[in-house]
Design a protein around this motif. Structure first.
Motif: not given
Length: 111
Positions: A37-65
């Motif tokens: 059921i978990e696999e069946h109900l798993r939500v595939v992230p949209s392109e916008l969500e993937i971009i947002r996650q990438d942005f947050e990851r890069r943002n946290s890296e830059l904050e550390k720098k």
């Protein structure tokens, strides 16, 4: 005739048949493409969500720098302050030695 049909419909046998008929029509899960059921109900992230996650990851890296650079900046300021203090001490001792030298020359000239 209408009362005869109503009597047949209301019999316990009809009700049992009706329930069985409804339950027989419900789809059963196939064993071929069985997913949890978990696999069946798993939500595939949209392109916008993937971009947002990438942005947050890069943002946290830059904050550390930025934090590292601010720490380095603070350490450099401490080094500059220490060097300025050392320089002031050396200038003070240099000016004292010059004044002692002048006094010695003046004494030698008097003799």
């Amino acid at each position: 005739m209408r009362s005869f049909i109503d009597a047949v419909i209301l019999t316990p046998g009809y009700n049992e048949w009706w329930v069985r008929r409804i339950n027989d029509n419900t789809p059963k899960p196939s064993q071929e493409n069985s997913q949890s059921i978990e696999e069946h109900l798993r939500v595939v992230p949209s392109e916008l969500e993937i971009i947002r996650q990438d942005f947050e990851r890069r943002n946290s890296e830059l904050e550390k720098k930025i934090e590292q650079m601010e720490e380095e900046k603070m350490n450099l300021r401490l080094d500059i302050d220490e060097a300025q203090t050392r320089n002031e001490t050396l200038e003070k001792s240099f000016s004292e030695s010059r004044s002692e030298k002048r006094e010695l020359r003046a004494r030698v000239a008097e003799l």
